[in-house]
Every structure is written in C-alpha cells, then in structure tokens.
Design a protein around this motif. Structure first.
Motif, PDB file in Angstrom:
ATOM      1  N   ARG A   1      64.828  -6.002  -8.752  1.00 15.34           N
ATOM      2  CA  ARG A   1      64.679  -4.696  -9.407  1.00 15.34           C
ATOM      3  C   ARG A   1      64.346  -3.623  -8.394  1.00 15.34           C
ATOM      4  O   ARG A   1      64.932  -2.549  -8.385  1.00 15.34           O
ATOM      5  N   ASP A   2      63.390  -3.920  -7.514  1.00 14.11           N
ATOM      6  CA  ASP A   2      62.975  -2.949  -6.511  1.00 14.11           C
ATOM      7  C   ASP A   2      64.106  -2.592  -5.553  1.00 14.11           C
ATOM      8  O   ASP A   2      64.290  -1.419  -5.217  1.00 14.11           O
ATOM      9  N   SER A   3      64.876  -3.584  -5.143  1.00 16.00           N
ATOM     10  CA  SER A   3      66.019  -3.324  -4.251  1.00 16.00           C
ATOM     11  C   SER A   3      67.040  -2.434  -4.939  1.00 16.00           C
ATOM     12  O   SER A   3      67.589  -1.508  -4.329  1.00 16.00           O
ATOM     13  N   TYR A   4      67.297  -2.708  -6.203  1.00 13.47           N
ATOM     14  CA  TYR A   4      68.261  -1.904  -6.950  1.00 13.47           C
ATOM     15  C   TYR A   4      67.756  -0.471  -7.108  1.00 13.47           C
ATOM     16  O   TYR A   4      68.476   0.495  -6.859  1.00 13.47           O
ATOM     17  N   TRP A   5      66.501  -0.322  -7.499  1.00 12.32           N
ATOM     18  CA  TRP A   5      65.927   1.014  -7.652  1.00 12.32           C
ATOM     19  C   TRP A   5      65.939   1.775  -6.332  1.00 12.32           C
ATOM     20  O   TRP A   5      66.229   2.980  -6.306  1.00 12.32           O
TER      21      TRP A   5
ATOM     22  N   SER B   1      76.098  -4.754  -5.046  1.00 10.38           N
ATOM     23  CA  SER B   1      75.462  -6.036  -4.694  1.00 10.38           C
ATOM     24  C   SER B   1      74.011  -6.069  -5.160  1.00 10.38           C
ATOM     25  O   SER B   1      73.539  -7.100  -5.648  1.00 10.38           O
ATOM     26  N   GLU B   2      73.306  -4.956  -5.042  1.00  6.70           N
ATOM     27  CA  GLU B   2      71.919  -4.894  -5.514  1.00  6.70           C
ATOM     28  C   GLU B   2      71.852  -5.035  -7.030  1.00  6.70           C
ATOM     29  O   GLU B   2      70.982  -5.718  -7.573  1.00  6.70           O
TER      30      GLU B   2
ATOM     31  N   GLN C   1      74.074  -6.572  -8.982  1.00  8.66           N
ATOM     32  CA  GLN C   1      74.388  -7.948  -9.358  1.00  8.66           C
ATOM     33  C   GLN C   1      73.231  -8.895  -9.032  1.00  8.66           C
ATOM     34  O   GLN C   1      72.922  -9.795  -9.822  1.00  8.66           O
ATOM     35  N   ASN C   2      72.601  -8.693  -7.893  1.00 12.02           N
ATOM     36  CA  ASN C   2      71.453  -9.525  -7.531  1.00 12.02           C
ATOM     37  C   ASN C   2      70.334  -9.364  -8.555  1.00 12.02           C
ATOM     38  O   ASN C   2      69.735 -10.353  -8.996  1.00 12.02           O
ATOM     39  N   PHE C   3      70.046  -8.131  -8.951  1.00  9.52           N
ATOM     40  CA  PHE C   3      69.019  -7.883  -9.960  1.00  9.52           C
ATOM     41  C   PHE C   3      69.386  -8.581 -11.263  1.00  9.52           C
ATOM     42  O   PHE C   3      68.558  -9.271 -11.873  1.00  9.52           O
ATOM     43  N   ARG C   4      70.648  -8.447 -11.685  1.00  6.61           N
ATOM     44  CA  ARG C   4      71.102  -9.075 -12.930  1.00  6.61           C
ATOM     45  C   ARG C   4      70.892 -10.591 -12.870  1.00  6.61           C
ATOM     46  O   ARG C   4      70.323 -11.190 -13.787  1.00  6.61           O
ATOM     47  N   VAL C   5      71.334 -11.205 -11.790  1.00  3.82           N
ATOM     48  CA  VAL C   5      71.234 -12.666 -11.655  1.00  3.82           C
ATOM     49  C   VAL C   5      69.770 -13.111 -11.634  1.00  3.82           C
ATOM     50  O   VAL C   5      69.395 -14.076 -12.318  1.00  3.82           O
ATOM     51  N   MET C   6      68.948 -12.411 -10.871  1.00  5.10           N
ATOM     52  CA  MET C   6      67.539 -12.802 -10.766  1.00  5.10           C
ATOM     53  C   MET C   6      66.802 -12.610 -12.091  1.00  5.10           C
ATOM     54  O   MET C   6      65.972 -13.435 -12.475  1.00  5.10           O
ATOM     55  N   LEU C   7      67.121 -11.521 -12.807  1.00  7.37           N
ATOM     56  CA  LEU C   7      66.460 -11.287 -14.094  1.00  7.37           C
ATOM     57  C   LEU C   7      66.903 -12.318 -15.131  1.00  7.37           C
ATOM     58  O   LEU C   7      66.063 -12.855 -15.864  1.00  7.37           O
ATOM     59  N   VAL C   8      68.175 -12.623 -15.179  1.00  5.93           N
ATOM     60  CA  VAL C   8      68.657 -13.640 -16.125  1.00  5.93           C
ATOM     61  C   VAL C   8      68.026 -14.996 -15.797  1.00  5.93           C
ATOM     62  O   VAL C   8      67.614 -15.731 -16.708  1.00  5.93           O
ATOM     63  N   ASP C   9      67.918 -15.325 -14.514  1.00  5.98           N
ATOM     64  CA  ASP C   9      67.288 -16.593 -14.122  1.00  5.98           C
ATOM     65  C   ASP C   9      65.833 -16.637 -14.585  1.00  5.98           C
ATOM     66  O   ASP C   9      65.393 -17.630 -15.169  1.00  5.98           O
ATOM     67  N   PHE C  10      65.102 -15.562 -14.346  1.00  2.03           N
ATOM     68  CA  PHE C  10      63.705 -15.519 -14.780  1.00  2.03           C
ATOM     69  C   PHE C  10      63.599 -15.650 -16.301  1.00  2.03           C
ATOM     70  O   PHE C  10      62.813 -16.458 -16.810  1.00  2.03           O
ATOM     71  N   LEU C  11      64.384 -14.861 -17.020  1.00  5.56           N
ATOM     72  CA  LEU C  11      64.313 -14.913 -18.478  1.00  5.56           C
ATOM     73  C   LEU C  11      64.697 -16.289 -19.011  1.00  5.56           C
ATOM     74  O   LEU C  11      64.091 -16.779 -19.979  1.00  5.56           O
ATOM     75  N   SER C  12      65.660 -16.929 -18.378  1.00  6.88           N
ATOM     76  CA  SER C  12      66.071 -18.270 -18.799  1.00  6.88           C
ATOM     77  C   SER C  12      64.968 -19.296 -18.593  1.00  6.88           C
ATOM     78  O   SER C  12      64.821 -20.238 -19.374  1.00  6.88           O
TER      79      SER C  12
ATOM     80  N   THR D   1      69.758  -8.353 -22.092  1.00  9.37           N
ATOM     81  CA  THR D   1      68.510  -7.752 -21.613  1.00  9.37           C
ATOM     82  C   THR D   1      68.672  -7.241 -20.185  1.00  9.37           C
ATOM     83  O   THR D   1      68.244  -6.129 -19.862  1.00  9.37           O
ATOM     84  N   ALA D   2      69.295  -8.033 -19.333  1.00 11.11           N
ATOM     85  CA  ALA D   2      69.506  -7.619 -17.938  1.00 11.11           C
ATOM     86  C   ALA D   2      70.416  -6.396 -17.873  1.00 11.11           C
ATOM     87  O   ALA D   2      70.134  -5.440 -17.132  1.00 11.11           O
ATOM     88  N   ASN D   3      71.478  -6.409 -18.637  1.00 11.50           N
ATOM     89  CA  ASN D   3      72.394  -5.262 -18.645  1.00 11.50           C
ATOM     90  C   ASN D   3      71.706  -4.008 -19.181  1.00 11.50           C
ATOM     91  O   ASN D   3      71.944  -2.901 -18.686  1.00 11.50           O
ATOM     92  N   ASN D   4      70.846  -4.172 -20.175  1.00 12.27           N
ATOM     93  CA  ASN D   4      70.082  -3.032 -20.691  1.00 12.27           C
ATOM     94  C   ASN D   4      69.109  -2.489 -19.654  1.00 12.27           C
ATOM     95  O   ASN D   4      68.912  -1.270 -19.561  1.00 12.27           O
ATOM     96  N   ALA D   5      68.509  -3.367 -18.865  1.00 15.38           N
ATOM     97  CA  ALA D   5      67.598  -2.928 -17.803  1.00 15.38           C
ATOM     98  C   ALA D   5      68.356  -2.130 -16.742  1.00 15.38           C
ATOM     99  O   ALA D   5      67.870  -1.107 -16.239  1.00 15.38           O
ATOM    100  N   ILE D   6      69.549  -2.577 -16.413  1.00 16.10           N
ATOM    101  CA  ILE D   6      70.383  -1.869 -15.438  1.00 16.10           C
ATOM    102  C   ILE D   6      70.791  -0.508 -15.993  1.00 16.10           C
ATOM    103  O   ILE D   6      70.710   0.512 -15.297  1.00 16.10           O
ATOM    104  N   ALA D   7      71.209  -0.477 -17.240  1.00 15.81           N
ATOM    105  CA  ALA D   7      71.609   0.784 -17.868  1.00 15.81           C
ATOM    106  C   ALA D   7      70.431   1.762 -17.923  1.00 15.81           C
ATOM    107  O   ALA D   7      70.607   2.964 -17.694  1.00 15.81           O
TER     108      ALA D   7
END
Length: 118
Positions: free
Chosen positions: A32-36, A66-67, A69-80, A94-100
């Motif tokens: 998240r921080d990298s993306y932001w 890349s940031e 996608q990395n955020f999406r993958v890491m957030l989905v992994d955590f939520l899973s 949820t991950a897509n909503n966080a990105i939006a």
C-alpha cells in the motif's frame, strides 16, 4: 501426557498461523505504501502541473502498474489468510476498491489544489 502434546502442537500451529498472518499484513501495508508513494510522485511531477482534471485522472488510472499489482496481490493474500472462509472474489473486490479509493483520493487532491490555485 498425550493430551499435553496435542495441546502444545495446537498452540504451535496457531502461533505459526498468527505469524503468517502478521507477515502477510506487513507485506500488504508495505505494498500500500509503495503504491501511495508512486501515486504521490505522479501528483507532484512537473508533467502533471498543466494537466486538466480529466487528463490527470487518466494518468493516475494507468500510473504505477507494478506497484498497483503488488499491492493488489499482497492485500488479497493477507485477506485470504485473515478470512479464509470468505470467497476469493470478495477479497479481490476489496483490493480493487482500495486501489480505486487511493486513485480517487489523489485525483480529488489534484482537482482541489488546481481549483485553489486559480
């Protein structure tokens, strides 16, 4: 004695799972921080200064792939890991909503700043 061994094994497994969840959380926060930070760089770049709100919105929608996608993958992994019984599609939503939401926040700040500068 056998009951004690079973209890120790259960506690060890539970602690290992908690460690995995904590690690996944840290990775999601880092993503998240990298993306932001990448979005913030887009916001403050010289090339965005003269853009219209619509052009900046388009820029942000495609920025930092890349940031993002990395955020999406890491957030989905955590939520899973945190909520294993929830459908994977819900975690992706949820991950897509966080990105939006991140994109919307940056665009809103840009438009407000642009309006205040007039």
């Amino acid at each position: 004695m056998r009951a004690l061994m079973v209890a120790v094994l259960a506690m060890t497994a539970s602690a290992a799972l908690a460690d995995e969840i904590d690690d996944a959380h840290r990775l999601a926060v880092s993503g998240r921080d990298s993306y932001w930070n990448c979005l913030a760089d887009q916001y403050s770049s010289n090339r965005s200064q003269g853009m219209s709100g619509a052009d900046f919105t388009a820029l942000i929608a495609s920025a930092c792939p890349s940031e993002r996608q990395n955020f999406r993958v890491m957030l989905v992994d955590f939520l899973s890991r945190q909520f294993p019984d929830v459908d994977a599609g819900a975690h992706m939503t949820t991950a897509n909503n966080a990105i939006a939401a991140a994109q919307k926040d940056v665009v809103t700040a840009f438009i407000h700043h642009k309006a205040a500068a007039k």
